[in-house]
Design a protein around this motif. Structure first.
Motif, short mmCIF file in Angstrom:
data_model
loop_
_atom_site.label_atom_id
_atom_site.label_comp_id
_atom_site.label_asym_id
_atom_site.label_seq_id
_atom_site.Cartn_x
_atom_site.Cartn_y
_atom_site.Cartn_z
N LEU A 48 -1.68 33.51 -37.22
CA LEU A 48 -0.51 34.31 -37.58
C LEU A 48 0.33 34.65 -36.36
CD1 LEU A 48 -2.36 36.86 -39.89
CD2 LEU A 48 -1.11 34.80 -40.59
N ASP A 49 1.63 34.37 -36.49
CA ASP A 49 2.63 34.82 -35.53
C ASP A 49 3.33 35.99 -36.21
OD1 ASP A 49 4.44 34.93 -33.36
OD2 ASP A 49 5.88 33.72 -34.50
N VAL A 50 2.90 37.20 -35.89
CA VAL A 50 3.27 38.40 -36.63
C VAL A 50 4.69 38.86 -36.32
CG1 VAL A 50 2.65 40.81 -37.05
CG2 VAL A 50 0.86 39.11 -36.73
N ALA A 51 5.47 39.03 -37.38
CA ALA A 51 6.83 39.58 -37.31
C ALA A 51 7.25 39.91 -38.74
CB ALA A 51 7.78 38.56 -36.69
N SER A 52 8.46 40.41 -38.92
CA SER A 52 8.92 40.69 -40.28
C SER A 52 8.93 39.40 -41.11
CB SER A 52 10.29 41.36 -40.28
OG SER A 52 11.23 40.56 -39.63
N LYS A 53 9.21 38.29 -40.44
CA LYS A 53 9.03 36.95 -41.03
C LYS A 53 7.87 36.32 -40.27
CE LYS A 53 12.62 34.44 -42.04
NZ LYS A 53 13.91 33.73 -41.96
N THR A 54 6.69 36.40 -40.86
CA THR A 54 5.46 35.99 -40.19
C THR A 54 5.21 34.49 -40.36
OG1 THR A 54 4.43 38.17 -40.36
CG2 THR A 54 2.94 36.29 -40.24
N GLY A 55 4.95 33.83 -39.24
CA GLY A 55 4.57 32.43 -39.27
C GLY A 55 3.09 32.31 -39.57
N VAL A 56 2.75 31.35 -40.42
CA VAL A 56 1.36 31.15 -40.85
C VAL A 56 1.00 29.67 -40.69
CG1 VAL A 56 -0.23 31.33 -42.81
CG2 VAL A 56 1.65 32.99 -42.57
N GLY A 116 -8.31 19.45 -36.39
CA GLY A 116 -8.45 18.00 -36.49
C GLY A 116 -7.63 17.44 -37.63
N GLU A 117 -7.19 18.32 -38.55
CA GLU A 117 -6.33 17.92 -39.66
C GLU A 117 -4.93 18.50 -39.43
OE1 GLU A 117 -8.36 19.34 -43.15
OE2 GLU A 117 -10.11 18.06 -42.80
N VAL A 118 -4.02 18.21 -40.32
CA VAL A 118 -2.66 18.76 -40.22
C VAL A 118 -2.66 20.15 -40.85
CG1 VAL A 118 -0.26 18.46 -40.94
CG2 VAL A 118 -1.63 16.46 -40.29
N PRO A 119 -2.17 21.16 -40.12
CA PRO A 119 -2.18 22.51 -40.69
C PRO A 119 -1.14 22.66 -41.79
CG PRO A 119 -0.99 22.51 -38.62
CD PRO A 119 -1.58 21.12 -38.78
N ARG A 120 -1.43 23.56 -42.74
CA ARG A 120 -0.44 23.97 -43.74
C ARG A 120 0.37 25.09 -43.11
NH1 ARG A 120 -4.77 24.74 -48.14
NH2 ARG A 120 -4.15 26.90 -47.85
N LEU A 121 1.68 24.92 -43.09
CA LEU A 121 2.55 25.90 -42.44
C LEU A 121 3.42 26.61 -43.46
CD1 LEU A 121 3.77 23.64 -39.48
CD2 LEU A 121 1.81 25.22 -39.52
N GLU A 122 3.64 27.90 -43.24
CA GLU A 122 4.54 28.66 -44.10
C GLU A 122 5.10 29.84 -43.33
OE1 GLU A 122 2.86 31.19 -47.31
OE2 GLU A 122 0.92 30.48 -46.60
N THR A 123 6.18 30.39 -43.85
CA THR A 123 6.75 31.63 -43.33
C THR A 123 6.73 32.63 -44.47
OG1 THR A 123 8.19 30.41 -41.83
CG2 THR A 123 8.79 32.70 -42.29
N VAL A 124 6.17 33.81 -44.20
CA VAL A 124 6.13 34.87 -45.20
C VAL A 124 7.10 35.96 -44.75
CG1 VAL A 124 4.69 36.54 -46.41
CG2 VAL A 124 3.71 34.35 -45.70
N ASP A 125 8.08 36.25 -45.60
CA ASP A 125 9.11 37.25 -45.30
C ASP A 125 8.73 38.55 -46.00
OD1 ASP A 125 11.38 38.72 -44.84
OD2 ASP A 125 12.76 37.14 -45.47
N TRP A 139 3.90 17.44 -37.70
CA TRP A 139 3.73 18.66 -38.48
C TRP A 139 5.10 19.16 -38.88
CZ3 TRP A 139 0.03 21.64 -34.68
CH2 TRP A 139 -1.16 20.90 -34.53
N ASP A 140 5.28 19.49 -40.14
CA ASP A 140 6.59 19.86 -40.68
C ASP A 140 6.84 21.36 -40.55
OD1 ASP A 140 9.05 19.59 -41.91
OD2 ASP A 140 8.20 19.72 -43.93
N ALA A 141 7.20 21.82 -39.35
CA ALA A 141 7.53 23.23 -39.13
C ALA A 141 9.00 23.43 -39.50
CB ALA A 141 7.28 23.62 -37.68
N GLN A 144 6.87 29.27 -38.08
CA GLN A 144 5.82 28.31 -38.42
C GLN A 144 5.37 27.55 -37.17
OE1 GLN A 144 7.07 25.75 -41.63
NE2 GLN A 144 7.61 27.48 -42.94
N ALA A 145 6.31 27.17 -36.32
CA ALA A 145 5.98 26.41 -35.12
C ALA A 145 5.11 27.24 -34.18
CB ALA A 145 7.25 25.94 -34.42
N ASP A 146 5.44 28.51 -34.01
CA ASP A 146 4.61 29.37 -33.16
C ASP A 146 3.21 29.54 -33.76
OD1 ASP A 146 6.70 29.64 -31.38
OD2 ASP A 146 7.10 31.75 -31.84
N ALA A 147 3.13 29.74 -35.06
CA ALA A 147 1.83 29.85 -35.71
C ALA A 147 1.03 28.56 -35.52
CB ALA A 147 1.99 30.18 -37.19
N ALA A 148 1.71 27.42 -35.60
CA ALA A 148 1.04 26.13 -35.39
C ALA A 148 0.48 26.03 -33.98
CB ALA A 148 2.00 24.98 -35.68
#
Length: 178
Positions: A10-18, A24-33, A140-142, A147-151
């Motif tokens: 987690l990249d913690v902010a009001s819009k948190t990167g996850v 070893g696999e591709v991470p699932r990325l999302e932004t939670v607002d 990775w599709d950030a 999302q990129a920081d969380a990655a």
């Protein structure tokens, strides 16, 4: 201590990167607002609900949160509301993780950036762009810098705590072949 399993970074902010997945696999990325048109306690409530639900429905083996920058270290670059959001959410996410008994680790911004970007000496905007660029190189599709920081945090944690790097690297723009 080395272990195997999934990491929730987690990249913690009001819009948190996850970033979530198995090293070893591709991470699932999302932004939670978590923002809304209401008071700070409701903002915190949305963060509590999201984290508790996430750990209940799709529990990771480890949660890694970027360390909050103390207000004294961010003077001139933050305000009271931003400080309350960042410190409050850091406490919420760390507390719920500990309460649920999930392994919790913290990532220093300089440490994960040095690992993921090759340097920790970039200005904020340069580092955000570099993180997005690095994700693209890895395939990775950030969608944004959250999302990129969380990655980057996720990648650092995978290498540091689970000894894994991605199995497939896309460092020079090559594409997967069918």
């Amino acid at each position: 201590m080395q272990q195997r399993g999934t990491i929730l970074a987690l990249d913690v902010a009001s819009k948190t990167g996850v970033a979530f997945g198995r090293p070893g696999e591709v991470p699932r990325l999302e932004t939670v607002d978590f923002r809304g048109n209401d008071e700070l306690p409701n903002f915190y409530g949305r963060a509590v609900e999201w984290m508790a639900t996430r750990l209940r429905d799709d529990p990771p083996d480890m949660v890694v949160i970027e360390r909050a920058v103390p207000p004294s270290g961010a003077q001139g670059f933050t305000n009271h509301d931003t400080t309350m959001i960042t410190i409050g959410m850091f406490g919420i996410f760390a507390g719920i993780t500990a309460c649920k008994g999930v392994r919790l680790e913290f990532a220093s911004i300089n440490t994960w950036r040095k690992h993921f970007l090759g340097t920790a000496k970039l200005k904020r905007a340069e580092a955000k762009k570099a993180a997005i660029d690095r994700c693209r190189l890895l395939g990775w599709d950030a969608e944004d810098d959250n999302q990129a920081d969380a990655a980057g945090i996720w990648d650092w944690a995978g290498q540091t705590f689970m000894g894994r790097t991605p199995d497939v690297l896309h460092l020079f723009g090559e594409r997967k072949r069918a």
